[in-house]
Design an enzyme around this catalytic site. Structure first.
Site, PDB file in Angstrom:
ATOM      1  CB  CYS A   8      -0.797   0.047   1.353  1.00  0.00           C
ATOM      2  SG  CYS A   8      -2.579   0.407   0.867  1.00  0.00           S
ATOM      3  CB  CYS A  80      -3.869   1.771  -2.508  1.00  0.00           C
ATOM      4  SG  CYS A  80      -2.167   2.120  -2.377  1.00  0.00           S
ATOM      5  CB  CYS A  87       4.355  -1.857  -7.290  1.00  0.00           C
ATOM      6  SG  CYS A  87       5.074  -3.474  -6.751  1.00  0.00           S
TER       7      CYS A  87
END
Length: 128
Positions: A8, A80, A87
């Site tokens: 997240c 999210c 990422c």
């Protein structure tokens, strides 16, 4: 041993709750961690709603993504859009899931935290 990473933005609420549920509900031989793009500290309301359902996350801490662990994972779950978009790249062998759940923190409302908590539990159960 399977490795799963919940990611997240700040590793404060959603990913922490997912880690807590996964440690309780998934096979004990899985290595389970959570982390964030940033660290925002563990949200006390996340701790509170998880305690209400019998999961203690009070000793977990907000952590940054560990690139070495990320590359060794079997499964990476982003919770999210920000973490999903930011990422780090993973090898093709890593399965990635995206659970676009609302961030309960801005509301500071326990009912919103409880709703997100319930959604996370359902999704974690689907991993088994």
């Amino acid at each position: 041993m399977k490795k799963i990473y919940f990611l997240c933005t700040g590793n404060a609420c959603r990913s922490q709750m997912a880690e807590g549920f996964a440690k309780q509900l998934l096979p004990s031989d899985w290595k389970i961690q959570s982390a964030g793009i940033e660290t925002h500290g563990l949200n006390p309301k996340a701790v509170e709603v998880m305690a209400e359902v019998g999961v203690d996350i009070s000793r977990q801490t907000s952590k940054l993504i560990d690139p070495a662990f990320l590359k060794q994972c079997d499964l990476v779950v982003t919770l999210c859009g920000d973490a999903h978009d930011r990422c780090p790249v993973t090898p093709p062998s890593v399965t990635k899931l995206y659970w676009p759940l609302p961030d309960p923190a801005p509301s500071n409302d326990l009912e919103v935290f409880r709703s997100v908590c319930d959604q996370i539990k359902t999704k974690v159960l689907s991993l088994n």
